[in-house]
Design a protein around this motif. Structure first.
Motif, PDB file in Angstrom:
ATOM      1  N   PRO A   1      12.260   0.340   6.608  1.00  0.00           N
ATOM      2  CA  PRO A   1      10.929   0.162   6.076  1.00  0.00           C
ATOM      3  C   PRO A   1      10.074   1.422   5.844  1.00  0.00           C
ATOM      4  O   PRO A   1       9.359   1.684   5.090  1.00  0.00           O
ATOM      5  CB  PRO A   1      10.314  -0.667   7.054  1.00  0.00           C
ATOM      6  CG  PRO A   1      11.527  -1.467   7.713  1.00  0.00           C
ATOM      7  CD  PRO A   1      12.563  -0.229   7.526  1.00  0.00           C
TER       8      PRO A   1
ATOM      9  N   TRP B   1      10.020   3.218   2.500  1.00  0.00           N
ATOM     10  CA  TRP B   1       9.342   2.217   1.407  1.00  0.00           C
ATOM     11  C   TRP B   1       7.948   2.440   1.916  1.00  0.00           C
ATOM     12  O   TRP B   1       7.044   1.988   1.165  1.00  0.00           O
ATOM     13  CB  TRP B   1       9.873   0.766   1.291  1.00  0.00           C
ATOM     14  CG  TRP B   1      11.560   0.819   0.685  1.00  0.00           C
ATOM     15  CD1 TRP B   1      12.572   1.228   1.396  1.00  0.00           C
ATOM     16  CD2 TRP B   1      11.710   1.049  -0.588  1.00  0.00           C
ATOM     17  NE1 TRP B   1      13.715   1.194   0.667  1.00  0.00           N
ATOM     18  CE2 TRP B   1      13.007   1.132  -0.568  1.00  0.00           C
ATOM     19  CE3 TRP B   1      11.002   0.887  -1.744  1.00  0.00           C
ATOM     20  CZ2 TRP B   1      13.795   1.078  -1.791  1.00  0.00           C
ATOM     21  CZ3 TRP B   1      11.701   0.916  -2.942  1.00  0.00           C
ATOM     22  CH2 TRP B   1      13.242   0.819  -3.050  1.00  0.00           C
ATOM     23  N   GLN B   2       7.565   2.631   2.880  1.00  0.00           N
ATOM     24  CA  GLN B   2       6.138   2.486   3.421  1.00  0.00           C
ATOM     25  C   GLN B   2       4.900   3.136   2.880  1.00  0.00           C
ATOM     26  O   GLN B   2       4.146   2.614   2.301  1.00  0.00           O
ATOM     27  CB  GLN B   2       6.137   2.892   4.948  1.00  0.00           C
ATOM     28  CG  GLN B   2       4.855   2.725   5.695  1.00  0.00           C
ATOM     29  CD  GLN B   2       4.706   3.076   7.266  1.00  0.00           C
ATOM     30  OE1 GLN B   2       5.625   3.636   7.668  1.00  0.00           O
ATOM     31  NE2 GLN B   2       3.704   2.944   7.607  1.00  0.00           N
ATOM     32  N   GLN B   3       5.374   4.228   2.010  1.00  0.00           N
ATOM     33  CA  GLN B   3       4.409   5.358   1.381  1.00  0.00           C
ATOM     34  C   GLN B   3       4.073   4.437   0.152  1.00  0.00           C
ATOM     35  O   GLN B   3       2.907   4.791  -0.575  1.00  0.00           O
ATOM     36  CB  GLN B   3       4.938   6.453   1.163  1.00  0.00           C
ATOM     37  CG  GLN B   3       6.109   6.500   0.164  1.00  0.00           C
ATOM     38  CD  GLN B   3       6.494   8.013  -0.217  1.00  0.00           C
ATOM     39  OE1 GLN B   3       5.681   8.948  -0.107  1.00  0.00           O
ATOM     40  NE2 GLN B   3       7.981   8.522  -0.411  1.00  0.00           N
ATOM     41  N   PHE B   4       4.887   3.497  -0.536  1.00  0.00           N
ATOM     42  CA  PHE B   4       4.516   2.910  -1.667  1.00  0.00           C
ATOM     43  C   PHE B   4       3.264   1.927  -1.355  1.00  0.00           C
ATOM     44  O   PHE B   4       3.048   1.231  -2.334  1.00  0.00           O
ATOM     45  CB  PHE B   4       5.509   2.152  -2.418  1.00  0.00           C
ATOM     46  CG  PHE B   4       6.728   3.250  -2.733  1.00  0.00           C
ATOM     47  CD1 PHE B   4       6.610   3.762  -3.882  1.00  0.00           C
ATOM     48  CD2 PHE B   4       8.019   3.248  -2.267  1.00  0.00           C
ATOM     49  CE1 PHE B   4       7.534   4.764  -4.487  1.00  0.00           C
ATOM     50  CE2 PHE B   4       8.745   4.183  -2.599  1.00  0.00           C
ATOM     51  CZ  PHE B   4       8.631   4.925  -3.693  1.00  0.00           C
ATOM     52  N   GLU B   5       2.962   1.435  -0.285  1.00  0.00           N
ATOM     53  CA  GLU B   5       1.715   0.861   0.008  1.00  0.00           C
ATOM     54  C   GLU B   5       0.446   1.508  -0.096  1.00  0.00           C
ATOM     55  O   GLU B   5      -0.465   0.805  -0.270  1.00  0.00           O
ATOM     56  CB  GLU B   5       1.889   0.137   1.591  1.00  0.00           C
ATOM     57  CG  GLU B   5       3.179  -0.644   1.720  1.00  0.00           C
ATOM     58  CD  GLU B   5       3.465  -1.000   3.270  1.00  0.00           C
ATOM     59  OE1 GLU B   5       2.417  -0.533   3.931  1.00  0.00           O
ATOM     60  OE2 GLU B   5       4.284  -1.678   3.529  1.00  0.00           O
ATOM     61  N   TYR B   6       0.724   2.706  -0.158  1.00  0.00           N
ATOM     62  CA  TYR B   6      -0.748   3.545  -0.274  1.00  0.00           C
ATOM     63  C   TYR B   6      -1.121   3.597  -1.620  1.00  0.00           C
ATOM     64  O   TYR B   6      -0.297   3.747  -2.669  1.00  0.00           O
ATOM     65  CB  TYR B   6      -0.482   4.972   0.363  1.00  0.00           C
ATOM     66  CG  TYR B   6      -0.303   4.959   1.698  1.00  0.00           C
ATOM     67  CD1 TYR B   6      -1.275   4.956   2.706  1.00  0.00           C
ATOM     68  CD2 TYR B   6       1.184   5.170   2.426  1.00  0.00           C
ATOM     69  CE1 TYR B   6      -1.038   5.032   4.151  1.00  0.00           C
ATOM     70  CE2 TYR B   6       1.412   5.179   3.681  1.00  0.00           C
ATOM     71  CZ  TYR B   6       0.270   4.893   4.469  1.00  0.00           C
ATOM     72  OH  TYR B   6       0.574   5.159   5.875  1.00  0.00           O
ATOM     73  N   THR B   7      -2.425   3.619  -1.794  1.00  0.00           N
ATOM     74  CA  THR B   7      -3.094   3.345  -3.242  1.00  0.00           C
ATOM     75  C   THR B   7      -2.675   4.996  -3.914  1.00  0.00           C
ATOM     76  O   THR B   7      -2.577   5.141  -4.949  1.00  0.00           O
ATOM     77  CB  THR B   7      -4.467   3.060  -3.192  1.00  0.00           C
ATOM     78  OG1 THR B   7      -4.757   2.019  -2.608  1.00  0.00           O
ATOM     79  CG2 THR B   7      -5.139   3.220  -4.398  1.00  0.00           C
TER      80      THR B   7
ATOM     81  N   ARG C   1       0.644   5.036  -5.519  1.00  0.00           N
ATOM     82  CA  ARG C   1       0.281   4.311  -6.716  1.00  0.00           C
ATOM     83  C   ARG C   1       0.035   4.982  -7.993  1.00  0.00           C
ATOM     84  O   ARG C   1       0.301   4.955  -9.110  1.00  0.00           O
ATOM     85  CB  ARG C   1       0.044   2.941  -6.494  1.00  0.00           C
ATOM     86  CG  ARG C   1       0.792   1.980  -5.551  1.00  0.00           C
ATOM     87  CD  ARG C   1      -0.145   0.723  -5.200  1.00  0.00           C
ATOM     88  NE  ARG C   1       0.687  -0.043  -4.066  1.00  0.00           N
ATOM     89  CZ  ARG C   1       0.054  -0.901  -3.550  1.00  0.00           C
ATOM     90  NH1 ARG C   1      -1.333  -1.386  -3.908  1.00  0.00           N
ATOM     91  NH2 ARG C   1       0.636  -1.614  -2.698  1.00  0.00           N
TER      92      ARG C   1
END
Length: 290
Positions: free
Chosen positions: A47, A50-56, A59
């Motif tokens: 996790p 892949w956690q950084q892909f949760e930040y706007t 993206r």
């Protein structure tokens, strides 16, 4: 029963082809499963990676890189198509002073690797004292290389049209330009469209070479995202996301080409049936009716 190019396979050959297809599919599936297992075994699906892909912000960084890739690909594709059309017209010309330079241009730039063209377009002006950004050198390299390739695609497509088509048009009194625009090109485009789209897909993927000259395109953004130490240097997750974006874009482009080809062909063909001709007993001036 035989086909024009080869004999149709019999029952044993069909069974052999099915077995070979199943074995190949199982082999590819086993290879993919091994790759996924190796990713899992080395912690690429943790996790944290892949956690950084949760930040706007991440993206938006990917989106900016993707839009830059699309801008480069769109600009280079339009310019390459125009250049390819001009070079193809030159190669098909009856005048040697047009045909010889076009042929030399095509043969020269098809033989030079794309990366070398990009380096020339980027570092050449710098050596001459001009400051250039990475956008246009990448576009110029893609335009020149793919324009030379598309010129051969256009030329071969026009030459593939039956010679009787142009001869019939000339017999009707049409000029050479009118024959090319009205007779040859509409038929050639239908045959060339899959190859043209394949080359444009290659052009889109070649935009990834822009990261070498520090253009902030999609692959460059993925490299920056993957180099963050607090998230465990998630290079593999970043490149997996980038690869998925490339695959989706190329698949969409291929689907659009398939749809456009069906539209150009004219859609589903209608069945034409002959109607009944009524029998008449009317006596005309030309004699009795049959």
């Amino acid at each position: 029963m035989t086909n024009v190019l080869y004999d149709l396979p019999g029952p044993k050959a069909r069974l052999h082809n099915r077995i070979l297809g199943v074995v190949s599919a199982l082999g590819i599936g086993a290879l993919l499963a091994y790759i996924v297992w190796r990713f899992y075994d080395t912690g690429q699906f943790e996790p944290l990676k892949w956690q950084q892909f949760e930040y706007t912000a991440i993206r938006y960084q990917l989106l900016d890189g993707y839009l830059t890739t699309l801008r480069v690909a769109g600009t280079a594709a339009v310019l390459a198509l125009l250049l390819g059309a001009l070079l193809a017209a030159g190669r098909l010309s009856e005048h040697a002073w047009l045909r010889a330079p076009a042929t030399s241009f095509v043969e020269l730039f098809r033989a030079i690797p794309l990366l070398v063209l990009i380096f020339f377009a980027y570092y050449g002006p710098i050596q001459l004292g001009y400051k250039v950004g990475p956008f246009w050198p990448l576009v110029i390299g893609l335009m020149v290389y793919n324009g030379a390739v598309l010129a051969e695609i256009f030329r071969s497509g026009v030459l593939a049209v039956a010679r009787g088509q142009s001869e019939a048009a000339y017999a009707l009194g049409m000029g050479k330009t009118q024959v090319m625009v009205s007779i040859l090109l509409p038929q050639a485009v239908r045959a060339m469209l899959p190859v043209i789209v394949s080359q444009l897909v290659v052009l889109l993927k070649d935009t990834a070479l822009g990261f070498i000259i520090a253009l902030p395109e999609l692959l460059y953004a993925g490299k920056q995202i993957g180099g963050r130490l607090p998230f465990g240097l998630p290079y593999v997750p970043s490149y997996l996301v980038v690869a998925a974006i490339y695959i989706a874009t190329c698949g969409l482009l291929s689907w659009f080409a398939f749809w456009l080809q069906k539209r150009l062909i004219g859609g589903p063909r209608r069945r034409l049936t002959a109607g009944r001709v009524p029998l008449t007993t009317d006596q005309g001036a030309t004699g009795p009716a049959l």
